[in-house]
Design a protein around this motif. Structure first.
Motif, PDB file in Angstrom:
ATOM      1  N   LEU A   1       0.632  -1.392   0.232  1.00 40.12           N
ATOM      2  CA  LEU A   1      -0.035   0.303  -0.016  1.00 40.12           C
ATOM      3  C   LEU A   1       0.568   1.160   0.255  1.00 40.12           C
ATOM      4  O   LEU A   1       0.492   2.347  -0.591  1.00 40.12           O
ATOM      5  CB  LEU A   1      -1.008   0.405   1.384  1.00 40.12           C
ATOM      6  N   VAL A   2       1.306   1.450   0.920  1.00 42.01           N
ATOM      7  CA  VAL A   2       2.999   2.647   0.731  1.00 42.01           C
ATOM      8  C   VAL A   2       3.864   2.825  -0.575  1.00 42.01           C
ATOM      9  O   VAL A   2       3.662   3.583  -1.002  1.00 42.01           O
ATOM     10  CB  VAL A   2       3.944   2.272   1.742  1.00 42.01           C
ATOM     11  N   SER A   3       4.247   1.179  -0.852  1.00 37.36           N
ATOM     12  CA  SER A   3       4.391   1.676  -2.185  1.00 37.36           C
ATOM     13  C   SER A   3       3.632   1.775  -3.225  1.00 37.36           C
ATOM     14  O   SER A   3       4.194   2.909  -4.231  1.00 37.36           O
ATOM     15  CB  SER A   3       5.390   0.028  -2.830  1.00 37.36           C
ATOM     16  N   ARG A   4       2.496   2.213  -3.077  1.00 38.59           N
ATOM     17  CA  ARG A   4       1.609   2.253  -4.578  1.00 38.59           C
ATOM     18  C   ARG A   4       1.689   3.944  -4.186  1.00 38.59           C
ATOM     19  O   ARG A   4       1.490   4.756  -5.175  1.00 38.59           O
ATOM     20  CB  ARG A   4       0.177   1.486  -4.137  1.00 38.59           C
ATOM     21  N   ASP A   5       1.302   3.940  -2.979  1.00 44.96           N
ATOM     22  CA  ASP A   5       1.042   5.746  -2.416  1.00 44.96           C
ATOM     23  C   ASP A   5       2.500   6.234  -3.160  1.00 44.96           C
ATOM     24  O   ASP A   5       2.412   6.986  -3.532  1.00 44.96           O
ATOM     25  CB  ASP A   5       0.792   5.780  -1.421  1.00 44.96           C
ATOM     26  N   ALA A   6       3.635   5.740  -2.713  1.00 38.43           N
ATOM     27  CA  ALA A   6       4.903   6.536  -3.652  1.00 38.43           C
ATOM     28  C   ALA A   6       4.821   6.589  -4.910  1.00 38.43           C
ATOM     29  O   ALA A   6       5.626   8.022  -5.582  1.00 38.43           O
ATOM     30  CB  ALA A   6       6.077   5.502  -2.430  1.00 38.43           C
ATOM     31  N   TYR A   7       4.928   5.963  -5.852  1.00 44.05           N
ATOM     32  CA  TYR A   7       4.869   5.281  -6.921  1.00 44.05           C
ATOM     33  C   TYR A   7       3.978   6.710  -7.651  1.00 44.05           C
ATOM     34  O   TYR A   7       4.709   7.221  -8.822  1.00 44.05           O
ATOM     35  CB  TYR A   7       4.154   4.631  -7.579  1.00 44.05           C
ATOM     36  N   ALA A   8       2.202   6.896  -7.177  1.00 39.80           N
ATOM     37  CA  ALA A   8       1.681   7.490  -7.168  1.00 39.80           C
ATOM     38  C   ALA A   8       2.202   9.092  -7.238  1.00 39.80           C
ATOM     39  O   ALA A   8       2.137  10.210  -8.298  1.00 39.80           O
ATOM     40  CB  ALA A   8       0.174   7.809  -6.671  1.00 39.80           C
ATOM     41  N   ASP A   9       2.684   9.485  -5.972  1.00 42.27           N
ATOM     42  CA  ASP A   9       3.444  10.443  -5.888  1.00 42.27           C
ATOM     43  C   ASP A   9       4.583  11.225  -6.789  1.00 42.27           C
ATOM     44  O   ASP A   9       4.452  12.549  -7.296  1.00 42.27           O
ATOM     45  CB  ASP A   9       4.123  10.500  -4.400  1.00 42.27           C
ATOM     46  N   ALA A  10       5.513  10.182  -7.011  1.00 38.92           N
ATOM     47  CA  ALA A  10       6.505  10.288  -7.351  1.00 38.92           C
ATOM     48  C   ALA A  10       6.327  10.927  -9.212  1.00 38.92           C
ATOM     49  O   ALA A  10       6.778  11.139  -9.856  1.00 38.92           O
ATOM     50  CB  ALA A  10       7.404   8.610  -7.988  1.00 38.92           C
ATOM     51  N   PHE A  11       5.157   9.916  -9.308  1.00 35.94           N
ATOM     52  CA  PHE A  11       4.771   9.973 -11.060  1.00 35.94           C
ATOM     53  C   PHE A  11       4.351  11.182 -11.192  1.00 35.94           C
ATOM     54  O   PHE A  11       4.219  12.015 -12.824  1.00 35.94           O
ATOM     55  CB  PHE A  11       3.204   9.070 -11.248  1.00 35.94           C
ATOM     56  N   ARG A  12       3.535  11.361  -9.954  1.00 38.36           N
ATOM     57  CA  ARG A  12       2.421  13.232 -10.385  1.00 38.36           C
ATOM     58  C   ARG A  12       4.214  14.356 -10.196  1.00 38.36           C
ATOM     59  O   ARG A  12       3.792  15.065 -11.333  1.00 38.36           O
ATOM     60  CB  ARG A  12       2.059  13.754  -8.877  1.00 38.36           C
ATOM     61  N   MET A  13       4.833  13.980  -8.992  1.00 33.17           N
ATOM     62  CA  MET A  13       5.709  14.754  -9.609  1.00 33.17           C
ATOM     63  C   MET A  13       7.220  15.104 -10.315  1.00 33.17           C
ATOM     64  O   MET A  13       6.998  16.250 -11.228  1.00 33.17           O
ATOM     65  CB  MET A  13       6.786  14.757  -8.126  1.00 33.17           C
ATOM     66  N   VAL A  14       6.710  13.763 -11.538  1.00 32.56           N
ATOM     67  CA  VAL A  14       7.293  13.782 -12.267  1.00 32.56           C
ATOM     68  C   VAL A  14       7.406  14.302 -13.889  1.00 32.56           C
ATOM     69  O   VAL A  14       7.766  15.092 -14.474  1.00 32.56           O
ATOM     70  CB  VAL A  14       8.243  12.734 -12.826  1.00 32.56           C
TER      71      VAL A  14
END
Length: 247
Positions: A31-44
């Motif tokens: 769950l934490v990994s998915r949220d981190a990917y979502a945030d990173a995608f938005r940042m990039v």
């Protein structure tokens, strides 16, 4: 009095290398990994993440490329380093959630502790996770104390996992002075990709059916030993001892 001080006993040679996969072998922080990917995608990209590519035992670098592609982003040279940096930042921001929203896999702590007592053993990781995030994942459950992170292989290194295994063996040799080969290296993981990496890269393979690959699939892929999970620490130690030889 006045004589030479007694010599200290020589340190035991390190001549067994045990490499652990992280996700769904030692911990589950999906769950934490998915949220981190979502945030990173938005940042990039400046866009919300619609679809995350499945992990399936793959490195973060491969997941990133596929995630960009399935979300319609034309991949350019700068995307991977920027995404890796963003993923590191995002994951660090969420590290306090790991123990709360994740879990240690059954028996992982006792298995790491028990294997550490084997003669001549060093334990590290061979993981698709980038190094900083692997440290966070294991540290959240106090599993990091059994791991030498310097000699591991990580997801930011754009190599096939079998090649990464050989890189880890080379790092262990440089640090500890022993040659690490298929005869004294063991990989412990939960996916058929882990099994393939061990077979190609040169290591004994202990597969645990705690992830998305079944015991039958792991056996068919060529695992030397298949365990249901890590809950029987003595069984894990016996498997490692069976697959390693001391030089």
């Amino acid at each position: 009095m006045g004589g030479e001080p007694p010599l200290s006993p020589p340190e035991a040679a390190i001549n067994r290398l045990v490499l652990w996969n992280v996700d769904l072998t030692l911990v589950d922080v999906t769950l934490v990994s998915r949220d981190a990917y979502a945030d990173a995608f938005r940042m990039v990209t400046g866009r919300p993440l619609v679809k995350l590519a499945p992990a399936m035992g793959r490195p973060d670098s491969e997941i990133i490329f596929e995630t960009l592609a399935v979300n319609g982003v034309a991949v350019e040279d700068h995307h991977l380093p920027r995404f890796l940096d963003a993923l590191t930042v995002s994951f660090a921001d969420k590290h306090r959630r790991l123990a709360k929203d994740g879990r240690m896999m059954p028996g992982a702590g006792d298995a790491l502790k028990a294997v550490s007592r084997l003669d001549g053993v060093v334990q590290s990781v061979l993981t698709g996770t980038i190094k900083g995030n692997a440290v966070h994942k294991l540290g959240a459950f106090r599993l990091d104390k059994w791991i030498d992170f310097e000699v591991g292989g990580y997801g930011e290194e754009v190599y096939p996992k079998a090649t990464l295994l050989q890189v880890a063996q080379g790092r262990a040799k440089a640090k500890y002075g022993s040659a690490f080969t298929a005869g004294n290296t063991v990989l412990i993981g939960d996916s058929t990709r882990d099994v393939q990496a061990a077979r190609i890269g040169g290591a004994g393979m202990i597969a645990v059916a705690s992830g998305r690959s079944t015991a039958a699939e792991l056996r068919e892929a060529g695992a030397d030993i298949v365990l249901p999970d890590l809950s029987n620490a003595s069984e894990v130690v016996a498997a490692v001892a069976r697959l390693t030889t001391l030089s």
